[in-house]
Design a protein around this motif. Structure first.
Motif, PDB file in Angstrom:
ATOM      1  N   LEU A 197       0.849  -1.188   0.000  1.00 51.42           N
ATOM      2  CA  LEU A 197       0.000   0.000   0.000  1.00 51.42           C
ATOM      3  C   LEU A 197       0.884   1.238   0.000  1.00 51.42           C
ATOM      4  O   LEU A 197       1.894   1.295   0.713  1.00 51.42           O
ATOM      5  N   ILE A 198       0.512   2.223  -0.810  1.00 50.92           N
ATOM      6  CA  ILE A 198       1.217   3.505  -0.863  1.00 50.92           C
ATOM      7  C   ILE A 198       0.187   4.624  -0.743  1.00 50.92           C
ATOM      8  O   ILE A 198      -0.861   4.586  -1.397  1.00 50.92           O
ATOM      9  N   GLU A 216       8.342   5.396 -10.568  1.00 50.41           N
ATOM     10  CA  GLU A 216       8.999   4.890  -9.375  1.00 50.41           C
ATOM     11  C   GLU A 216       7.995   4.280  -8.397  1.00 50.41           C
ATOM     12  O   GLU A 216       8.243   3.222  -7.805  1.00 50.41           O
ATOM     13  N   ILE A 217       6.857   4.934  -8.235  1.00 53.95           N
ATOM     14  CA  ILE A 217       5.812   4.410  -7.359  1.00 53.95           C
ATOM     15  C   ILE A 217       5.332   3.054  -7.874  1.00 53.95           C
ATOM     16  O   ILE A 217       5.162   2.100  -7.107  1.00 53.95           O
ATOM     17  N   TYR A 218       5.130   2.976  -9.196  1.00 50.27           N
ATOM     18  CA  TYR A 218       4.694   1.715  -9.800  1.00 50.27           C
ATOM     19  C   TYR A 218       5.731   0.616  -9.560  1.00 50.27           C
ATOM     20  O   TYR A 218       5.391  -0.531  -9.254  1.00 50.27           O
ATOM     21  N   ARG A 219       6.996   0.977  -9.678  1.00 51.05           N
ATOM     22  CA  ARG A 219       8.081  -0.002  -9.527  1.00 51.05           C
ATOM     23  C   ARG A 219       8.107  -0.627  -8.142  1.00 51.05           C
ATOM     24  O   ARG A 219       8.264  -1.844  -8.001  1.00 51.05           O
ATOM     25  N   CYS A 227      -2.139   2.024  -4.617  1.00 49.27           N
ATOM     26  CA  CYS A 227      -1.630   3.349  -4.272  1.00 49.27           C
ATOM     27  C   CYS A 227      -2.789   4.337  -4.306  1.00 49.27           C
ATOM     28  O   CYS A 227      -3.529   4.411  -5.287  1.00 49.27           O
ATOM     29  N   PHE A 228      -2.964   5.078  -3.209  1.00 44.52           N
ATOM     30  CA  PHE A 228      -3.983   6.135  -3.139  1.00 44.52           C
ATOM     31  C   PHE A 228      -3.333   7.466  -3.505  1.00 44.52           C
ATOM     32  O   PHE A 228      -2.333   7.859  -2.899  1.00 44.52           O
ATOM     33  N   VAL A 229      -3.916   8.152  -4.474  1.00 45.58           N
ATOM     34  CA  VAL A 229      -3.366   9.434  -4.941  1.00 45.58           C
ATOM     35  C   VAL A 229      -4.461  10.490  -4.926  1.00 45.58           C
ATOM     36  O   VAL A 229      -5.563  10.265  -5.445  1.00 45.58           O
ATOM     37  N   VAL A 307      -7.525   5.732  -7.068  1.00 45.18           N
ATOM     38  CA  VAL A 307      -7.052   4.483  -6.494  1.00 45.18           C
ATOM     39  C   VAL A 307      -6.382   3.683  -7.607  1.00 45.18           C
ATOM     40  O   VAL A 307      -7.025   3.274  -8.573  1.00 45.18           O
ATOM     41  N   CYS A 308      -5.063   3.487  -7.466  1.00 43.37           N
ATOM     42  CA  CYS A 308      -4.244   2.900  -8.533  1.00 43.37           C
ATOM     43  C   CYS A 308      -3.814   1.495  -8.120  1.00 43.37           C
ATOM     44  O   CYS A 308      -3.152   1.319  -7.099  1.00 43.37           O
TER      45      CYS A 308
END
Length: 310
Positions: A197-198, A216-219, A227-229, A307-308
């Motif tokens: 979780l990010i 980078e976040i995806y990596r 990941c919540f953005v 939400v990714c």
């Protein structure tokens, strides 16, 4: 003919003959009954399919109604309070007042008790209503520029290996917050597929190379991780970013804050998808169309959470 006469006088023959024709009739009746049974069975199958479809519709409707009831529960519980302006904060879980806040003062912006802004309240509502199952197991959580109100929710959670990080850790000491690592989002110093979780709430608008940061976040996110953005949104489709807006005064005027380097439009969803994410977007209307809920939590559809999922 002689054979027939002889047989006609035979009791045994007549017995089997009579039973043969009787069995033929019974067999015929059984076949007719079976045909009727099959026909009734097909009718029952159709009725069962229709009833199942109706039941599925009712169950979905019931889920929606239960969802609305859960969201309205604080309103119902506090309905006896005389102060009709009293709101409810889903982050601290208490009746409160939302006070104006922000560089351009926004009505109902800040929880008077825990200091949660609208973006935090929407994030927490979506987390509780749609993604609370994440915490059913031990997870690794990466949190960029952690807000005190959310930091307090995760720092002592035994199921969370919590990584609150920032590019400038010293700023957090005065808030009694411990930053785990100094991290530039454009060059995240962790291995691939590390985090379940990010959380990235109002950070990307400060990052110079946001596409590099998204990659980078995806990596570092695990397969199946989330990941919540959220970012400030202009309400337009296209993101506003011009090289000539390069002074604090111009950035404040065009990007809403002196240290913002762009003002995002809804094309941020396309940007996030372009690095590989599957993206869903939520606003308060995604959770309920009940306007009492919007008022209760001090939210409107201008606040969006992306939400990714990897």
């Amino acid at each position: 003919m002689i054979k027939d006469k002889i047989l006609s006088k035979s009791n045994q023959f007549n017995y089997y003959k009579d039973n043969y024709f009787r069995l033929l009739e019974e067999n015929k009746k059984i076949k007719e009954d079976l045909k009727k049974t099959k026909k009734n069975h097909n009718k029952l199958k159709k009725n069962n399919a229709r009833l199942k479809k109706q039941n599925d519709i009712l169950e979905k409707d019931n889920i929606v109604k239960n969802n609305d009831f859960d969201l309205l529960k604080p309103y119902v519980l506090e309905s006896s309070i005389e102060n009709s302006d009293l709101k409810f904060c889903p982050v601290c879980g208490r009746p409160t007042e939302f006070v104006p806040a922000g560089i351009t003062k926004r009505k109902n912006a800040l929880c008077n008790k825990c200091k949660a802004f609208e973006r935090h309240r929407l994030f927490f509502l979506v987390l509780l209503k749609k993604y609370n199952h994440i915490f059913n197991k031990n997870i690794k959580l990466l949190h960029f520029a952690p807000e005190k109100v959310l930091y307090n929710k995760f720092i002592n959670n035994e199921s969370v290996d919590y990584y609150p990080v920032d590019i400038d850790p010293e700023n957090f000491a005065k808030k009694n917050m411990t930053i785990r690592d100094k991290v530039n989002m454009e060059e995240i110093p962790y291995e691939d597929n590390k985090f379940d979780l990010i959380i990235n709430v109002h950070v990307l608008e400060h990052v110079h190379d946001d596409m590099k940061a998204m990659h980078e976040i995806y990596r570092v996110l695990k397969k199946g991780g989330i990941c919540f953005v959220s970012v400030p949104l202009s309400g337009n489709y296209e993101t506003l970013q011009k090289p000539e807006y390069n002074t604090p005064e111009l950035r404040l005027k065009h990007y809403l804050q002196e240290d913002h380097v762009r003002l995002y439009g809804y094309d941020i969803k396309d940007k996030l998808e372009s690095v590989g994410f599957e993206v869903k977007q939520y606003n308060i209307d995604s959770l309920t169309s009940e306007e009492k809920v919007w008022e209760l939590y001090g939210l409107h559809n201008g606040f969006v959470l992306f939400v990714c999922e990897k």
